[in-house]
Design a protein around this motif. Structure first.
Motif, PDB file in Angstrom:
ATOM      1  N   GLY A 209      37.965  38.082  48.090  1.00  0.00           N
ATOM      2  CA  GLY A 209      38.750  38.792  47.079  1.00  0.00           C
ATOM      3  C   GLY A 209      38.960  37.954  45.834  1.00  0.00           C
ATOM      4  O   GLY A 209      38.908  38.466  44.706  1.00  0.00           O
ATOM      5  N   LYS A 210      39.173  36.660  46.006  1.00  0.00           N
ATOM      6  CA  LYS A 210      39.371  35.773  44.852  1.00  0.00           C
ATOM      7  C   LYS A 210      38.093  35.640  44.038  1.00  0.00           C
ATOM      8  O   LYS A 210      38.120  35.644  42.792  1.00  0.00           O
ATOM      9  CB  LYS A 210      39.847  34.402  45.338  1.00  0.00           C
ATOM     10  N   VAL A 211      36.965  35.522  44.715  1.00  0.00           N
ATOM     11  CA  VAL A 211      35.681  35.417  44.011  1.00  0.00           C
ATOM     12  C   VAL A 211      35.363  36.722  43.275  1.00  0.00           C
ATOM     13  O   VAL A 211      34.911  36.710  42.122  1.00  0.00           O
ATOM     14  CB  VAL A 211      34.553  35.062  44.997  1.00  0.00           C
ATOM     15  N   LEU A 212      35.624  37.840  43.932  1.00  0.00           N
ATOM     16  CA  LEU A 212      35.375  39.131  43.295  1.00  0.00           C
ATOM     17  C   LEU A 212      36.246  39.333  42.057  1.00  0.00           C
ATOM     18  O   LEU A 212      35.796  39.918  41.065  1.00  0.00           O
ATOM     19  CB  LEU A 212      35.596  40.265  44.300  1.00  0.00           C
ATOM     20  N   LYS A 213      37.467  38.836  42.094  1.00  0.00           N
ATOM     21  CA  LYS A 213      38.347  38.928  40.917  1.00  0.00           C
ATOM     22  C   LYS A 213      37.763  38.160  39.738  1.00  0.00           C
ATOM     23  O   LYS A 213      37.857  38.584  38.578  1.00  0.00           O
ATOM     24  CB  LYS A 213      39.751  38.410  41.256  1.00  0.00           C
ATOM     25  N   ALA A 214      37.166  36.992  40.025  1.00  0.00           N
ATOM     26  CA  ALA A 214      36.530  36.210  38.958  1.00  0.00           C
ATOM     27  C   ALA A 214      35.327  36.960  38.378  1.00  0.00           C
ATOM     28  O   ALA A 214      35.104  36.958  37.160  1.00  0.00           O
ATOM     29  CB  ALA A 214      36.101  34.847  39.486  1.00  0.00           C
ATOM     30  N   GLU A 216      35.030  40.205  38.402  1.00  0.00           N
ATOM     31  CA  GLU A 216      35.642  41.318  37.677  1.00  0.00           C
ATOM     32  C   GLU A 216      36.128  40.880  36.297  1.00  0.00           C
ATOM     33  O   GLU A 216      36.148  41.676  35.346  1.00  0.00           O
ATOM     34  CB  GLU A 216      36.797  41.893  38.499  1.00  0.00           C
ATOM     35  N   SER A 217      36.501  39.613  36.179  1.00  0.00           N
ATOM     36  CA  SER A 217      36.961  39.057  34.896  1.00  0.00           C
ATOM     37  C   SER A 217      35.797  38.609  34.018  1.00  0.00           C
ATOM     38  O   SER A 217      36.026  38.030  32.952  1.00  0.00           O
ATOM     39  CB  SER A 217      37.881  37.857  35.145  1.00  0.00           C
ATOM     40  N   LEU A 218      34.565  38.824  34.478  1.00  0.00           N
ATOM     41  CA  LEU A 218      33.358  38.403  33.755  1.00  0.00           C
ATOM     42  C   LEU A 218      33.396  36.899  33.471  1.00  0.00           C
ATOM     43  O   LEU A 218      33.048  36.442  32.387  1.00  0.00           O
ATOM     44  CB  LEU A 218      33.206  39.184  32.439  1.00  0.00           C
ATOM     45  N   ASP A 219      33.819  36.140  34.483  1.00  0.00           N
ATOM     46  CA  ASP A 219      34.003  34.693  34.315  1.00  0.00           C
ATOM     47  C   ASP A 219      33.122  33.931  35.308  1.00  0.00           C
ATOM     48  O   ASP A 219      33.580  33.540  36.389  1.00  0.00           O
ATOM     49  CB  ASP A 219      35.478  34.338  34.527  1.00  0.00           C
ATOM     50  N   PRO A 239      22.695  33.465  41.479  1.00  0.00           N
ATOM     51  CA  PRO A 239      22.238  34.744  40.946  1.00  0.00           C
ATOM     52  C   PRO A 239      23.345  35.551  40.271  1.00  0.00           C
ATOM     53  O   PRO A 239      23.120  36.148  39.207  1.00  0.00           O
ATOM     54  CB  PRO A 239      21.705  35.463  42.193  1.00  0.00           C
ATOM     55  N   VAL A 240      24.547  35.561  40.860  1.00  0.00           N
ATOM     56  CA  VAL A 240      25.645  36.312  40.247  1.00  0.00           C
ATOM     57  C   VAL A 240      26.044  35.673  38.919  1.00  0.00           C
ATOM     58  O   VAL A 240      26.236  36.368  37.912  1.00  0.00           O
ATOM     59  CB  VAL A 240      26.850  36.408  41.199  1.00  0.00           C
ATOM     60  N   ALA A 241      26.170  34.346  38.892  1.00  0.00           N
ATOM     61  CA  ALA A 241      26.552  33.666  37.649  1.00  0.00           C
ATOM     62  C   ALA A 241      25.498  33.889  36.569  1.00  0.00           C
ATOM     63  O   ALA A 241      25.832  34.192  35.412  1.00  0.00           O
ATOM     64  CB  ALA A 241      26.750  32.176  37.908  1.00  0.00           C
ATOM     65  N   LYS A 248      26.937  39.070  29.602  1.00  0.00           N
ATOM     66  CA  LYS A 248      27.888  38.823  28.509  1.00  0.00           C
ATOM     67  C   LYS A 248      27.153  38.712  27.174  1.00  0.00           C
ATOM     68  O   LYS A 248      27.637  39.204  26.154  1.00  0.00           O
ATOM     69  CB  LYS A 248      28.701  37.567  28.804  1.00  0.00           C
ATOM     70  N   GLN A 249      25.988  38.071  27.184  1.00  0.00           N
ATOM     71  CA  GLN A 249      25.201  37.989  25.951  1.00  0.00           C
ATOM     72  C   GLN A 249      24.688  39.357  25.511  1.00  0.00           C
ATOM     73  O   GLN A 249      24.452  39.594  24.321  1.00  0.00           O
ATOM     74  CB  GLN A 249      24.020  37.047  26.135  1.00  0.00           C
ATOM     75  N   LEU A 250      24.513  40.243  26.477  1.00  0.00           N
ATOM     76  CA  LEU A 250      23.975  41.580  26.194  1.00  0.00           C
ATOM     77  C   LEU A 250      25.070  42.610  25.921  1.00  0.00           C
ATOM     78  O   LEU A 250      24.809  43.807  25.877  1.00  0.00           O
ATOM     79  CB  LEU A 250      23.095  42.029  27.353  1.00  0.00           C
TER      80      LEU A 250
END
Length: 283
Positions: A209-214, A216-219, A239-241, A248-250
């Motif tokens: 859940g904590k990783v998914l929140k990050a 979700e924050s596009l971080d 791959p996710v990062a 974000k660039q797009l």
């Protein structure tokens, strides 16, 4: 014709017979953990989805969660090019490996590699090598293809990128290279990953859940830090990062967690589970 990469996990992670595979994918969409219905392609879809997170375990376990990502993608219209990023589980091949020609076959047919986009990505990167070996037995990218073929037939091209190295600087390089290569292209970037591996159900839900929140924050930076510090036995943070850096660039402005569940939600065994998540990233 070019080189054909034959499926490595057909008959194992998913059905090897075309009709049985279609039934399994429909089962995934209709499952209680899935979106509940079989999607149709939105002919007037806005194509707002830039990126997706999708799991890569056997369809019996993670398919219903993956179906959430593909259901949303179908409604959003049809991409011309699909970039699929997956972790390297086999240890074979280069640190970051791309295939730049030929086709990949599944029981549902063959999908052509987009050589032009693949070569653009390689040209823009300092770390990506053209290397088939990393892909020969790797399942993380392969298992995404039948879902895409079920939705779109074989009317799309794709580029597979397998990441053994998943450090922040590598992810930035890969993300930048992808963004530059597809800036003016109707494309989607799919990050293939599972989350926590073989921990109790409640721990998996809490950590993931904590990783998914990050996400979700596009971080991507926070996500990578959390995976290291908590720690989370996520196989595809790279791959996710990389997908997030590219998105974000797009022009990505929003991420939505579509579904999270574990193998324990499927089997009832909550002593030792694997976590699966689907996320969409949009303009």
């Amino acid at each position: 014709m070019g080189r054909v990469r034959y499926p490595a996990v057909a008959g194992f992670f998913y059905e090897g017979d075309p009709d049985a595979l279609k039934r399994r994918i429909e089962w995934c969409f209709k499952h209680k953990l899935g979106p509940g219905s079989i999607p149709s392609v939105g002919e007037k879809g806005e194509r707002k989805i830039i990126g997706l997170v999708s799991p890569h375990a056997g369809y019996m376990y993670s398919g219903p969660v993956a179906a959430h990502s593909y259901g949303e993608l179908a409604k959003d219209g049809k991409p011309d090019v699909v970039i699929v990023l997956g972790p390297n589980h086999t240890g074979m091949g280069s640190g970051v490996s791309i295939v730049d020609s030929g086709s990949w076959r599944t029981p549902l047919g063959s999908v052509e590699i987009n050589s032009e986009i693949a070569r653009r990505i390689v040209k823009n990167s300092e770390v990506i090598a053209v290397d088939d070996l990393a892909h020969e037995q790797e399942h993380s990218i392969e298992v995404q293809l039948p879902f895409l073929q079920y939705i779109y037939g074989n009317e799309f091209t794709f580029v597979p990128i397998c990441m053994m190295l998943q450090m922040k600087d590598i992810c930035i390089d890969v993300g930048n290279a992808i963004a530059k290569a597809i800036r003016d292209v109707n494309a989607v970037v799919i990050a293939s990953t599972d989350f926590t591996h073989y921990e109790p159900y409640d721990k998996a839900y809490n950590k993931d859940g904590k990783v998914l929140k990050a996400i979700e924050s596009l971080d991507p930076e926070l996500m990578l830090k959390l995976v290291d510090s908590i720690p989370v036995s996520m196989c595809g943070p790279g791959p996710v990062a990389a997908m997030l850096y590219a998105a974000k660039q797009l022009g990505a402005t929003k991420a939505t967690i579509l579904k999270y569940a574990t193998s324990g939600d499927v089997t009832g065994d909550k002593f030792s589970v694997v976590g699966y998540g689907s996320v969409k990233i949009e303009k």
